[in-house]
Design a protein around this motif. Structure first.
Motif, PDB file in Angstrom:
ATOM      1  N   THR A  48       0.948  -1.112   0.055  1.00 22.66           N
ATOM      2  CA  THR A  48       0.101  -0.065   0.232  1.00 22.66           C
ATOM      3  C   THR A  48       0.812   1.396   0.076  1.00 22.66           C
ATOM      4  OG1 THR A  48      -1.770  -1.080   1.026  1.00 22.66           O
ATOM      5  CG2 THR A  48      -1.803   1.298   1.169  1.00 22.66           C
ATOM      6  N   ALA A  49       0.721   2.089  -0.837  1.00 21.68           N
ATOM      7  CA  ALA A  49       1.486   3.450  -1.089  1.00 21.68           C
ATOM      8  C   ALA A  49       0.579   4.590  -0.957  1.00 21.68           C
ATOM      9  CB  ALA A  49       2.109   3.565  -2.293  1.00 21.68           C
ATOM     10  N   THR A  50       0.833   5.710  -0.335  1.00 18.47           N
ATOM     11  CA  THR A  50       0.062   6.603   0.115  1.00 18.47           C
ATOM     12  C   THR A  50      -0.318   7.651  -1.287  1.00 18.47           C
ATOM     13  OG1 THR A  50       2.139   7.920   0.544  1.00 18.47           O
ATOM     14  CG2 THR A  50       0.750   6.933   2.124  1.00 18.47           C
ATOM     15  N   ILE A  51       0.908   7.778  -1.893  1.00 18.10           N
ATOM     16  CA  ILE A  51       0.886   8.711  -3.137  1.00 18.10           C
ATOM     17  C   ILE A  51       0.869   8.028  -4.625  1.00 18.10           C
ATOM     18  CG2 ILE A  51       1.161  11.027  -1.962  1.00 18.10           C
ATOM     19  CD1 ILE A  51       4.061  11.037  -3.310  1.00 18.10           C
ATOM     20  N   ALA A  57       6.003   3.740  -8.843  1.00 17.53           N
ATOM     21  CA  ALA A  57       7.494   3.322  -8.824  1.00 17.53           C
ATOM     22  C   ALA A  57       7.126   1.833  -8.320  1.00 17.53           C
ATOM     23  CB  ALA A  57       8.259   3.932  -7.832  1.00 17.53           C
ATOM     24  N   ALA A  58       6.321   1.445  -7.214  1.00 19.62           N
ATOM     25  CA  ALA A  58       6.363   0.242  -6.555  1.00 19.62           C
ATOM     26  C   ALA A  58       5.829  -0.785  -7.692  1.00 19.62           C
ATOM     27  CB  ALA A  58       5.446   0.266  -5.538  1.00 19.62           C
ATOM     28  N   ARG A  59       5.050  -0.462  -8.655  1.00 19.31           N
ATOM     29  CA  ARG A  59       4.485  -1.241  -9.468  1.00 19.31           C
ATOM     30  C   ARG A  59       5.670  -1.612 -10.549  1.00 19.31           C
ATOM     31  NH1 ARG A  59      -0.362   2.242  -9.377  1.00 19.31           N
ATOM     32  NH2 ARG A  59      -1.657   1.235  -8.261  1.00 19.31           N
ATOM     33  N   GLU A  60       6.323  -0.698 -10.969  1.00 16.89           N
ATOM     34  CA  GLU A  60       7.383  -0.819 -11.951  1.00 16.89           C
ATOM     35  C   GLU A  60       8.378  -1.823 -11.551  1.00 16.89           C
ATOM     36  OE1 GLU A  60       7.810   0.266 -14.943  1.00 16.89           O
ATOM     37  OE2 GLU A  60       6.150   1.585 -15.105  1.00 16.89           O
ATOM     38  N   ILE A  61       8.658  -1.618 -10.000  1.00 11.19           N
ATOM     39  CA  ILE A  61       9.851  -2.656  -9.599  1.00 11.19           C
ATOM     40  C   ILE A  61       9.305  -3.825  -9.111  1.00 11.19           C
ATOM     41  CG2 ILE A  61      11.225  -2.666  -7.542  1.00 11.19           C
ATOM     42  CD1 ILE A  61      11.746   0.454  -7.871  1.00 11.19           C
ATOM     43  N   GLY A  62       7.914  -3.981  -8.598  1.00  9.63           N
ATOM     44  CA  GLY A  62       7.621  -4.964  -8.136  1.00  9.63           C
ATOM     45  C   GLY A  62       6.939  -5.895  -9.288  1.00  9.63           C
ATOM     46  N   GLY A  63       6.432  -5.505 -10.279  1.00  9.48           N
ATOM     47  CA  GLY A  63       6.121  -6.311 -11.312  1.00  9.48           C
ATOM     48  C   GLY A  63       4.698  -6.986 -10.850  1.00  9.48           C
ATOM     49  N   ASP A  64       4.789  -8.340 -11.429  1.00  6.14           N
ATOM     50  CA  ASP A  64       3.560  -9.164 -11.049  1.00  6.14           C
ATOM     51  C   ASP A  64       3.873  -9.887  -9.846  1.00  6.14           C
ATOM     52  OD1 ASP A  64       2.823  -8.880 -13.729  1.00  6.14           O
ATOM     53  OD2 ASP A  64       3.745 -10.743 -14.521  1.00  6.14           O
ATOM     54  N   ALA A  65       4.895  -9.553  -9.058  1.00 11.34           N
ATOM     55  CA  ALA A  65       5.186 -10.118  -7.571  1.00 11.34           C
ATOM     56  C   ALA A  65       4.378  -9.310  -6.784  1.00 11.34           C
ATOM     57  CB  ALA A  65       6.834 -10.188  -7.567  1.00 11.34           C
ATOM     58  N   ALA A  66       4.128  -8.183  -7.218  1.00 14.62           N
ATOM     59  CA  ALA A  66       3.464  -7.207  -5.976  1.00 14.62           C
ATOM     60  C   ALA A  66       2.076  -6.598  -6.394  1.00 14.62           C
ATOM     61  CB  ALA A  66       4.129  -5.907  -5.592  1.00 14.62           C
ATOM     62  N   LYS A  67       1.096  -6.721  -5.623  1.00 16.70           N
ATOM     63  CA  LYS A  67      -0.257  -6.061  -5.861  1.00 16.70           C
ATOM     64  C   LYS A  67      -0.071  -4.865  -4.977  1.00 16.70           C
ATOM     65  CE  LYS A  67      -5.140  -6.564  -5.193  1.00 16.70           C
ATOM     66  NZ  LYS A  67      -6.128  -7.735  -4.601  1.00 16.70           N
ATOM     67  N   VAL A  68      -0.204  -3.906  -5.800  1.00 15.87           N
ATOM     68  CA  VAL A  68       0.131  -2.419  -5.230  1.00 15.87           C
ATOM     69  C   VAL A  68      -1.239  -1.384  -5.149  1.00 15.87           C
ATOM     70  CG1 VAL A  68       1.238  -0.144  -5.357  1.00 15.87           C
ATOM     71  CG2 VAL A  68       2.508  -2.216  -6.047  1.00 15.87           C
ATOM     72  N   THR A  69      -1.474  -0.952  -3.914  1.00 13.48           N
ATOM     73  CA  THR A  69      -2.658  -0.392  -3.887  1.00 13.48           C
ATOM     74  C   THR A  69      -2.263   1.105  -3.446  1.00 13.48           C
ATOM     75  OG1 THR A  69      -3.879  -2.353  -3.035  1.00 13.48           O
ATOM     76  CG2 THR A  69      -4.813   0.089  -2.447  1.00 13.48           C
ATOM     77  N   GLY A  70      -2.698   2.152  -4.189  1.00 11.79           N
ATOM     78  CA  GLY A  70      -2.395   3.467  -3.873  1.00 11.79           C
ATOM     79  C   GLY A  70      -3.755   4.259  -3.207  1.00 11.79           C
ATOM     80  N   LEU A  71      -3.552   4.803  -2.075  1.00 11.68           N
ATOM     81  CA  LEU A  71      -4.447   5.565  -1.285  1.00 11.68           C
ATOM     82  C   LEU A  71      -4.976   6.980  -1.857  1.00 11.68           C
ATOM     83  CD1 LEU A  71      -3.412   5.015   2.521  1.00 11.68           C
ATOM     84  CD2 LEU A  71      -4.741   3.748   1.195  1.00 11.68           C
ATOM     85  N   GLY A  73      -5.862   9.287  -4.858  1.00 10.20           N
ATOM     86  CA  GLY A  73      -5.892   9.316  -6.526  1.00 10.20           C
ATOM     87  C   GLY A  73      -5.667  10.558  -7.133  1.00 10.20           C
ATOM     88  N   PRO A  74      -6.123  10.749  -8.308  1.00  9.20           N
ATOM     89  CA  PRO A  74      -5.787  11.992  -9.252  1.00  9.20           C
ATOM     90  C   PRO A  74      -6.333  13.467  -8.622  1.00  9.20           C
ATOM     91  CG  PRO A  74      -6.409  10.310 -10.682  1.00  9.20           C
ATOM     92  CD  PRO A  74      -6.688   9.735  -9.331  1.00  9.20           C
ATOM     93  N   GLY A  75      -5.781  14.396  -8.336  1.00  9.75           N
ATOM     94  CA  GLY A  75      -6.189  15.808  -7.853  1.00  9.75           C
ATOM     95  C   GLY A  75      -6.429  15.494  -6.253  1.00  9.75           C
ATOM     96  N   VAL A  76      -6.118  14.696  -5.577  1.00 12.74           N
ATOM     97  CA  VAL A  76      -5.878  14.574  -4.297  1.00 12.74           C
ATOM     98  C   VAL A  76      -4.666  15.322  -3.551  1.00 12.74           C
ATOM     99  CG1 VAL A  76      -5.877  13.102  -2.047  1.00 12.74           C
ATOM    100  CG2 VAL A  76      -7.314  12.311  -4.100  1.00 12.74           C
ATOM    101  N   ASP A  77      -4.910  16.312  -2.331  1.00 17.84           N
ATOM    102  CA  ASP A  77      -4.060  17.125  -2.022  1.00 17.84           C
ATOM    103  C   ASP A  77      -3.209  16.102  -0.928  1.00 17.84           C
ATOM    104  OD1 ASP A  77      -2.098  18.583  -0.700  1.00 17.84           O
ATOM    105  OD2 ASP A  77      -3.570  20.422  -0.817  1.00 17.84           O
ATOM    106  N   PRO A  78      -2.167  15.619  -0.598  1.00 14.22           N
ATOM    107  CA  PRO A  78      -1.766  14.820   0.251  1.00 14.22           C
ATOM    108  C   PRO A  78      -1.632  15.657   1.752  1.00 14.22           C
ATOM    109  CG  PRO A  78      -0.054  15.111  -1.028  1.00 14.22           C
ATOM    110  CD  PRO A  78      -1.187  15.509  -1.749  1.00 14.22           C
ATOM    111  N   HIS A  79      -1.224  16.657   1.486  1.00 17.80           N
ATOM    112  CA  HIS A  79      -1.055  17.789   2.765  1.00 17.80           C
ATOM    113  C   HIS A  79      -2.403  17.751   3.588  1.00 17.80           C
ATOM    114  CE1 HIS A  79       2.888  19.118   1.132  1.00 17.80           C
ATOM    115  NE2 HIS A  79       2.178  19.464  -0.116  1.00 17.80           N
ATOM    116  N   LEU A  80      -3.463  17.787   2.865  1.00 10.12           N
ATOM    117  CA  LEU A  80      -4.697  18.100   3.684  1.00 10.12           C
ATOM    118  C   LEU A  80      -5.437  16.825   3.832  1.00 10.12           C
ATOM    119  CD1 LEU A  80      -5.978  21.174   1.769  1.00 10.12           C
ATOM    120  CD2 LEU A  80      -4.688  20.994   3.954  1.00 10.12           C
TER     121      LEU A  80
END
Length: 318
Positions: A48-51, A57-71, A73-80
């Protein structure tokens, strides 16, 4: 056959059965599943990745070995951003949690650090040398390191090493994919430098809603001015608007940029002020700062996002 011969025969029969059982069990152990593996091989890592930039990057490096979930999405401000119950569940179910660090995630930081007590939680900025980090006037580190592609390469290596530490059985796979990804980032770094250098030096001024592009400016030789500070959680006031307006008028800046994750009203107030003073400033385009584009688009990847930003800036200022 006497009793002694019959006993010996029974004993040999038992021994043969026992030997066959050992062979069968050994075969099952060799062909069956091992810890952490399914019938078709090792299970996917749950990451699980925040942004979006970290998730990509985790999907690129993990490939099929990793199921990556992002918290976020588009237009979301992580500061708030505030974590929902669904987010907490995604974090709790993860084998590995990857986040930006340097207080990028604002109020979520405490949750992430607490979860680090019971699972693998890693800030991708941890391995960036302190002397290469930018500081704001109040001594806070700037978390927007992905805008210097060279620094993002260090973050990518941290992601690679975190996956390997948790899952050493697939070390070679992660290393191979990371090497390929890092080569793409090297090409992106060169592209950004060459394109920004094509803008006449006097016109290399990037004006945005908040100070997210400081690393970009330092890396590629363009002056960066933001209405708000490093975090959009900081308030801007009438003086900030007036100061930026005056700068645009005095230096005859022709274009400013809006950001996909920041409301346009802040920049629009500046443009209106400049217009009242007789100087027309246009919006040069929309940049992606704290969030990438929609999934399935070029801007929905880190490399595509950076290329979009570079091309948008160059077209408006050159």
């Amino acid at each position: 056959m006497n009793g002694r011969g019959a006993g010996f025969k029974r004993w040999m029969g038992h021994l043969l059965c026992l030997s066959l059982a050992v062979v069968v069990l050994s075969g099952c152990a060799e062909s069956g599943s091992t810890a952490g593996e399914g019938a078709s091989g090792p299970e996917q890592l749950r990451v699980t990745a925040t942004i979006g930039m970290i998730a990509d990057a985790a999907r690129e490096i993990g490939g099929d070995a990793a199921k990556v979930t992002g918290l976020m999405g588009p237009g979301v401000d992580p500061h708030l951003y505030k974590a929902s119950q669904g987010d907490i569940r995604k974090l709790e179910e993860a084998d590995i949690i990857l986040y930006g660090g340097l207080h990028l995630e604002g109020k979520m930081t405490d949750i992430l650090e607490k979860m680090g007590e019971g699972r693998t939680v890693k800030a991708v900025t941890d391995d960036i040398p302190e002397e290469r980090l930018r500081k704001s006037g109040d001594g806070v580190y700037d978390p927007h390191v992905w805008f210097d592609v060279g620094l993002w390469m260090i973050a990518a290596e941290t992601i690679r090493d975190t996956l390997i530490e948790y899952d050493p059985s697939r070390k070679a796979e992660y290393e191979e994919r990371a090497e390929s990804y890092l080569k793409q980032l090297e090409e992106l770094d060169r592209y950004a430098a060459e394109q920004i250098a094509s803008i006449p030096e006097a016109g290399r001024v990037l004006v945005t809603a908040h100070d997210a592009f400081g690393y970009f400016g330092a890396a590629y030789g363009i002056e960066v001015v933001g209405l708000q500070g490093i975090s959009t959680a900081s308030e801007y006031g009438a003086k900030d608007v007036a100061d930026l307006r005056d700068m645009l008028v005095q230096r005859q800046i022709k274009a400013v940029f809006v950001e996909s994750s920041v409301p346009k009203k802040s920049i629009e107030a500046v443009l209106e002020g400049a217009r009242r003073q007789g100087h027309e400033v246009r919006i040069g385009g929309e940049l992606f700062s704290d969030a990438m584009g929609s999934e399935g688009t070029e801007e929905g990847t880190y490399i595509g996002m950076v290329r979009h930003n570079v091309d948008t800036i160059v077209q408006a200022l050159r």
